[in-house]
Design a protein around this motif. Structure first.
Motif, PDB file in Angstrom:
ATOM      1  N   SER A 141       0.807  -1.221   0.000  1.00  0.00           N
ATOM      2  CA  SER A 141       0.000   0.000   0.000  1.00  0.00           C
ATOM      3  C   SER A 141       0.837   1.267   0.000  1.00  0.00           C
ATOM      4  O   SER A 141       0.326   2.352  -0.310  1.00  0.00           O
ATOM      5  N   THR A 142       2.120   1.181   0.325  1.00  0.00           N
ATOM      6  CA  THR A 142       2.966   2.374   0.382  1.00  0.00           C
ATOM      7  C   THR A 142       4.208   2.263  -0.495  1.00  0.00           C
ATOM      8  O   THR A 142       5.102   3.103  -0.407  1.00  0.00           O
ATOM      9  N   ASN A 143       4.247   1.254  -1.345  1.00  0.00           N
ATOM     10  CA  ASN A 143       5.391   1.079  -2.253  1.00  0.00           C
ATOM     11  C   ASN A 143       4.868   0.725  -3.642  1.00  0.00           C
ATOM     12  O   ASN A 143       4.645  -0.446  -3.967  1.00  0.00           O
ATOM     13  N   GLY A 144       4.652   1.760  -4.442  1.00  0.00           N
ATOM     14  CA  GLY A 144       4.137   1.502  -5.774  1.00  0.00           C
ATOM     15  C   GLY A 144       3.814   2.777  -6.528  1.00  0.00           C
ATOM     16  O   GLY A 144       4.045   3.883  -6.038  1.00  0.00           O
ATOM     17  N   MET A 145       3.306   2.605  -7.755  1.00  0.00           N
ATOM     18  CA  MET A 145       2.873   3.737  -8.565  1.00  0.00           C
ATOM     19  C   MET A 145       1.690   3.286  -9.404  1.00  0.00           C
ATOM     20  O   MET A 145       1.600   2.120  -9.796  1.00  0.00           O
ATOM     21  N   SER A 146       0.780   4.221  -9.670  1.00  0.00           N
ATOM     22  CA  SER A 146      -0.431   3.831 -10.386  1.00  0.00           C
ATOM     23  C   SER A 146      -1.030   5.005 -11.136  1.00  0.00           C
ATOM     24  O   SER A 146      -0.821   6.165 -10.797  1.00  0.00           O
ATOM     25  N   VAL A 147      -1.812   4.676 -12.172  1.00  0.00           N
ATOM     26  CA  VAL A 147      -2.695   5.634 -12.828  1.00  0.00           C
ATOM     27  C   VAL A 147      -4.119   5.157 -12.551  1.00  0.00           C
ATOM     28  O   VAL A 147      -4.430   3.971 -12.709  1.00  0.00           O
ATOM     29  N   GLY A 148      -4.955   6.070 -12.075  1.00  0.00           N
ATOM     30  CA  GLY A 148      -6.301   5.683 -11.681  1.00  0.00           C
ATOM     31  C   GLY A 148      -7.284   6.817 -11.870  1.00  0.00           C
ATOM     32  O   GLY A 148      -6.954   7.865 -12.437  1.00  0.00           O
ATOM     33  N   VAL A 149      -8.486   6.604 -11.364  1.00  0.00           N
ATOM     34  CA  VAL A 149      -9.588   7.545 -11.579  1.00  0.00           C
ATOM     35  C   VAL A 149     -10.403   7.665 -10.301  1.00  0.00           C
ATOM     36  O   VAL A 149     -10.698   6.656  -9.641  1.00  0.00           O
TER      37      VAL A 149
END
Length: 271
Positions: A141-149
Protein backbone atom coordinates in the motif's frame (compact mmCIF):
# COMPACT_ATOMS: atom_id res chain seq x y z
CA UNK A 1 15.67 -3.59 -78.39
CA UNK A 2 17.30 -6.14 -76.10
CA UNK A 3 17.78 -3.39 -73.55
CA UNK A 4 14.05 -2.64 -73.55
CA UNK A 5 13.34 -6.28 -72.89
CA UNK A 6 15.19 -6.08 -69.59
CA UNK A 7 14.13 -2.60 -68.54
CA UNK A 8 10.33 -3.00 -68.75
CA UNK A 9 10.09 -5.80 -66.15
CA UNK A 10 12.44 -3.87 -63.89
CA UNK A 11 10.23 -0.77 -64.08
CA UNK A 12 7.15 -2.86 -63.35
CA UNK A 13 8.81 -4.32 -60.27
CA UNK A 14 9.77 -0.87 -59.02
CA UNK A 15 6.20 0.40 -59.47
CA UNK A 16 4.80 -2.57 -57.53
CA UNK A 17 7.12 -1.85 -54.62
CA UNK A 18 6.32 1.86 -54.67
CA UNK A 19 2.57 1.33 -54.69
CA UNK A 20 2.51 -1.35 -52.00
CA UNK A 21 0.46 -0.32 -48.96
CA UNK A 22 2.52 0.26 -45.82
CA UNK A 23 2.12 -2.22 -43.00
CA UNK A 24 -0.46 -1.00 -40.42
CA UNK A 25 1.00 0.48 -37.26
CA UNK A 26 1.17 -1.78 -34.23
CA UNK A 27 2.30 -0.80 -30.71
CA UNK A 28 4.38 -3.98 -30.75
CA UNK A 29 6.76 -2.24 -33.17
CA UNK A 30 7.86 0.05 -30.31
CA UNK A 31 8.89 -2.87 -28.06
CA UNK A 32 6.58 -2.34 -25.06
CA UNK A 33 7.20 -4.27 -21.86
CA UNK A 34 3.59 -5.51 -22.05
CA UNK A 35 0.84 -5.07 -24.64
CA UNK A 36 -2.79 -6.12 -24.12
CA UNK A 37 -5.51 -5.86 -26.78
CA UNK A 38 -8.97 -7.35 -26.03
CA UNK A 39 -9.93 -7.23 -29.70
CA UNK A 40 -7.46 -10.10 -30.22
CA UNK A 41 -9.81 -12.66 -28.75
CA UNK A 42 -7.41 -15.54 -29.44
CA UNK A 43 -5.36 -14.20 -26.53
CA UNK A 44 -8.24 -14.40 -24.03
CA UNK A 45 -8.97 -17.46 -21.89
CA UNK A 46 -11.71 -18.22 -19.40
CA UNK A 47 -9.41 -20.12 -17.04
CA UNK A 48 -6.16 -19.17 -15.32
CA UNK A 49 -4.24 -21.99 -17.03
CA UNK A 50 -5.13 -20.65 -20.47
CA UNK A 51 -6.81 -23.82 -21.79
CA UNK A 52 -10.43 -22.65 -22.30
CA UNK A 53 -10.74 -19.98 -24.97
CA UNK A 54 -13.02 -16.96 -24.72
CA UNK A 55 -15.39 -17.36 -27.65
CA UNK A 56 -18.31 -15.03 -26.95
CA UNK A 57 -19.48 -11.87 -25.25
CA UNK A 58 -19.89 -11.91 -21.46
CA UNK A 59 -17.47 -14.75 -20.73
CA UNK A 60 -14.96 -14.53 -17.83
CA UNK A 61 -11.27 -13.80 -18.33
CA UNK A 62 -8.85 -15.91 -16.31
CA UNK A 63 -5.84 -15.22 -18.52
CA UNK A 64 -5.06 -12.37 -20.94
CA UNK A 65 -2.03 -12.98 -23.12
CA UNK A 66 0.69 -10.35 -23.45
CA UNK A 67 1.23 -9.43 -27.12
CA UNK A 68 4.65 -7.85 -26.56
CA UNK A 69 6.43 -11.18 -26.97
CA UNK A 70 7.74 -10.97 -23.40
CA UNK A 71 5.22 -13.46 -22.00
CA UNK A 72 3.96 -11.28 -19.12
CA UNK A 73 0.35 -12.46 -19.20
CA UNK A 74 -2.32 -11.02 -16.91
CA UNK A 75 -4.21 -13.62 -14.91
CA UNK A 76 -6.72 -14.26 -12.14
CA UNK A 77 -6.68 -17.59 -10.29
CA UNK A 78 -9.91 -16.90 -8.33
CA UNK A 79 -12.89 -17.59 -10.58
CA UNK A 80 -15.23 -15.17 -8.78
CA UNK A 81 -12.75 -12.29 -9.24
CA UNK A 82 -12.35 -12.61 -13.00
CA UNK A 83 -13.41 -9.66 -15.17
CA UNK A 84 -15.54 -10.19 -18.26
CA UNK A 85 -14.89 -9.97 -22.00
CA UNK A 86 -17.47 -7.69 -23.64
CA UNK A 87 -18.13 -6.64 -27.22
CA UNK A 88 -20.79 -4.73 -29.14
CA UNK A 89 -19.70 -6.38 -32.39
CA UNK A 90 -17.35 -3.52 -33.24
CA UNK A 91 -15.44 -2.56 -30.10
CA UNK A 92 -13.99 -4.98 -27.56
CA UNK A 93 -13.21 -4.44 -23.91
CA UNK A 94 -12.54 -6.05 -20.54
CA UNK A 95 -15.09 -5.06 -17.90
CA UNK A 96 -14.72 -5.18 -14.10
CA UNK A 97 -17.65 -5.52 -11.70
CA UNK A 98 -16.52 -2.92 -9.16
CA UNK A 99 -16.44 -5.49 -6.36
CA UNK A 100 -13.41 -7.76 -6.62
CA UNK A 101 -12.45 -8.18 -10.30
CA UNK A 102 -8.74 -7.83 -10.99
CA UNK A 103 -5.87 -9.22 -13.04
CA UNK A 104 -2.12 -9.24 -12.45
CA UNK A 105 1.13 -10.44 -14.00
CA UNK A 106 3.89 -12.39 -12.33
CA UNK A 107 6.32 -10.40 -10.16
CA UNK A 108 8.59 -9.15 -12.94
CA UNK A 109 8.60 -5.31 -12.90
CA UNK A 110 10.52 -2.76 -10.84
CA UNK A 111 8.76 0.22 -9.28
CA UNK A 112 11.03 2.73 -10.99
CA UNK A 113 11.09 5.54 -13.51
CA UNK A 114 10.88 6.22 -16.36
CA UNK A 115 7.59 4.53 -17.23
CA UNK A 116 4.96 5.05 -19.94
CA UNK A 117 1.41 3.70 -19.92
CA UNK A 118 -1.13 4.07 -22.73
CA UNK A 119 -4.68 2.84 -22.18
CA UNK A 120 -8.29 3.23 -23.28
CA UNK A 121 -10.91 3.22 -20.54
CA UNK A 122 -14.44 4.14 -19.51
CA UNK A 123 -15.29 4.56 -15.84
CA UNK A 124 -18.64 2.96 -14.98
CA UNK A 125 -18.62 3.59 -11.21
CA UNK A 126 -20.10 6.89 -10.06
CA UNK A 127 -19.64 6.54 -6.29
CA UNK A 128 -16.47 6.89 -4.24
CA UNK A 129 -13.99 9.71 -3.79
CA UNK A 130 -10.83 7.59 -3.47
CA UNK A 131 -8.85 6.28 -6.45
CA UNK A 132 -9.77 3.29 -8.59
CA UNK A 133 -6.44 1.98 -9.85
CA UNK A 134 -6.74 1.00 -13.49
CA UNK A 135 -3.07 0.03 -13.84
CA UNK A 136 -0.33 -0.05 -11.24
CA UNK A 137 3.03 -1.60 -10.39
CA UNK A 138 3.23 -2.11 -6.65
CA UNK A 139 4.59 -4.11 -3.75
CA UNK A 140 2.33 -2.84 -0.98
CA UNK A 141 0.00 0.00 0.00
CA UNK A 142 2.97 2.37 0.38
CA UNK A 143 5.39 1.08 -2.25
CA UNK A 144 4.14 1.50 -5.77
CA UNK A 145 2.87 3.74 -8.57
CA UNK A 146 -0.43 3.83 -10.39
CA UNK A 147 -2.69 5.63 -12.83
CA UNK A 148 -6.30 5.68 -11.68
CA UNK A 149 -9.59 7.54 -11.58
CA UNK A 150 -11.72 9.11 -8.85
CA UNK A 151 -15.05 7.55 -9.84
CA UNK A 152 -17.64 10.04 -8.60
CA UNK A 153 -16.33 12.76 -10.94
CA UNK A 154 -14.20 10.60 -13.28
CA UNK A 155 -11.05 12.53 -12.42
CA UNK A 156 -7.62 11.22 -13.46
CA UNK A 157 -5.04 10.70 -10.71
CA UNK A 158 -1.43 9.57 -10.52
CA UNK A 159 0.15 8.17 -7.35
CA UNK A 160 3.70 7.14 -6.47
CA UNK A 161 5.41 6.34 -3.18
CA UNK A 162 8.26 4.18 -1.91
CA UNK A 163 8.30 4.21 1.88
CA UNK A 164 10.75 1.30 1.87
CA UNK A 165 13.39 3.77 0.65
CA UNK A 166 12.08 6.87 2.39
CA UNK A 167 10.36 8.37 -0.65
CA UNK A 168 7.16 10.20 0.29
CA UNK A 169 3.95 10.25 -1.71
CA UNK A 170 3.30 12.07 -4.95
CA UNK A 171 -0.46 12.16 -5.51
CA UNK A 172 -1.51 14.48 -8.31
CA UNK A 173 -4.85 14.80 -10.07
CA UNK A 174 -6.14 16.58 -13.16
CA UNK A 175 -7.15 20.01 -11.80
CA UNK A 176 -10.31 20.87 -13.74
CA UNK A 177 -10.85 18.30 -16.49
CA UNK A 178 -13.43 15.62 -15.68
CA UNK A 179 -14.02 12.55 -17.80
CA UNK A 180 -17.85 12.70 -17.64
CA UNK A 181 -17.82 8.88 -17.56
CA UNK A 182 -17.21 8.77 -21.31
CA UNK A 183 -14.63 6.67 -23.17
CA UNK A 184 -11.11 8.10 -23.09
CA UNK A 185 -7.52 7.52 -24.14
CA UNK A 186 -4.92 8.17 -21.43
CA UNK A 187 -1.15 8.43 -21.66
CA UNK A 188 1.03 8.54 -18.54
CA UNK A 189 4.73 9.40 -18.80
CA UNK A 190 6.60 9.51 -15.50
CA UNK A 191 10.28 10.36 -15.32
CA UNK A 192 12.74 11.44 -12.65
CA UNK A 193 10.91 14.22 -10.81
CA UNK A 194 8.11 14.81 -13.33
CA UNK A 195 4.81 13.25 -14.38
CA UNK A 196 2.74 14.13 -17.45
CA UNK A 197 -0.71 12.65 -18.10
CA UNK A 198 -2.66 13.23 -21.31
CA UNK A 199 -6.42 12.75 -21.73
CA UNK A 200 -7.53 12.31 -25.34
CA UNK A 201 -4.31 13.90 -26.55
CA UNK A 202 -4.41 16.94 -24.24
CA UNK A 203 -2.16 17.39 -21.20
CA UNK A 204 -4.24 17.44 -18.01
CA UNK A 205 -1.45 16.76 -15.48
CA UNK A 206 2.07 18.20 -15.64
CA UNK A 207 3.49 18.16 -12.14
CA UNK A 208 6.59 17.30 -10.12
CA UNK A 209 6.77 13.94 -8.40
CA UNK A 210 8.93 12.68 -5.57
CA UNK A 211 9.75 9.23 -6.96
CA UNK A 212 12.99 9.39 -8.92
CA UNK A 213 15.06 6.35 -9.94
CA UNK A 214 14.43 4.26 -6.82
CA UNK A 215 13.34 0.67 -7.23
CA UNK A 216 12.55 -2.35 -5.12
CA UNK A 217 12.39 -6.06 -5.84
CA UNK A 218 10.30 -7.16 -8.82
CA UNK A 219 6.53 -6.65 -8.48
CA UNK A 220 3.40 -7.44 -10.53
CA UNK A 221 1.52 -5.17 -12.88
CA UNK A 222 -2.07 -5.02 -11.58
CA UNK A 223 -5.27 -4.12 -13.40
CA UNK A 224 -8.34 -3.35 -11.31
CA UNK A 225 -7.98 -3.72 -7.56
CA UNK A 226 -4.79 -2.03 -6.38
CA UNK A 227 -2.42 -2.46 -3.50
CA UNK A 228 -1.41 1.18 -3.08
CA UNK A 229 -2.92 3.51 -0.50
CA UNK A 230 -6.56 4.65 -0.90
CA UNK A 231 -7.33 2.41 -3.88
CA UNK A 232 -10.92 1.14 -3.97
CA UNK A 233 -12.88 -1.26 -6.18
CA UNK A 234 -14.59 0.38 -9.12
CA UNK A 235 -16.33 -0.81 -12.26
CA UNK A 236 -14.67 0.23 -15.54
CA UNK A 237 -14.05 -0.86 -19.11
CA UNK A 238 -10.51 -1.36 -20.41
CA UNK A 239 -10.11 -1.21 -24.20
CA UNK A 240 -6.36 -1.86 -24.23
CA UNK A 241 -3.16 -1.31 -22.28
CA UNK A 242 0.51 -0.85 -23.15
CA UNK A 243 3.32 -0.29 -20.67
CA UNK A 244 6.99 0.60 -21.13
CA UNK A 245 8.78 0.02 -17.82
CA UNK A 246 12.13 1.50 -16.77
CA UNK A 247 14.14 -1.14 -18.65
CA UNK A 248 12.45 -0.34 -21.99
CA UNK A 249 13.08 2.46 -24.48
CA UNK A 250 10.35 5.02 -23.79
CA UNK A 251 8.19 6.25 -26.71
CA UNK A 252 8.97 9.76 -27.95
CA UNK A 253 6.41 12.44 -28.84
CA UNK A 254 5.73 11.35 -32.46
CA UNK A 255 5.40 7.75 -31.30
CA UNK A 256 2.98 8.78 -28.54
CA UNK A 257 0.78 10.35 -31.23
CA UNK A 258 0.75 7.03 -33.13
CA UNK A 259 -0.03 5.07 -29.98
CA UNK A 260 -2.88 7.38 -29.01
CA UNK A 261 -4.37 7.22 -32.50
CA UNK A 262 -4.21 3.42 -32.43
CA UNK A 263 -5.81 3.30 -28.98
CA UNK A 264 -8.48 5.82 -29.96
CA UNK A 265 -9.58 3.56 -32.82
CA UNK A 266 -9.79 0.60 -30.42
CA UNK A 267 -11.74 2.66 -27.86
CA UNK A 268 -14.10 4.49 -30.23
CA UNK A 269 -12.73 7.93 -29.36
CA UNK A 270 -12.04 10.84 -31.72
CA UNK A 271 -8.89 12.77 -30.84
Amino acid sequence: MMGLGYDIPAIALRRTATNAAPAPFSPASLSPSVFFDPSRRSGLFQDFAGTISVTADNQPIGRWQDMSGNGHDLGQAVSAARPTYRTDGSLHWVETDGVDDALKTATVFDVANPVTMVLGYQMLSTSGTARVNIAEISQSSTNGMSVGVRPNIDRLQYYSRMSAQGVSATNVASPTVWGHHDKHVVTLQASDGDVIVRLDGEIVIDAPQVLAQQSIAAQPLRVGLGAVTASIPGAFRLYGLQVWTASATQPDEPQIALLEAWMAAKTGVKL
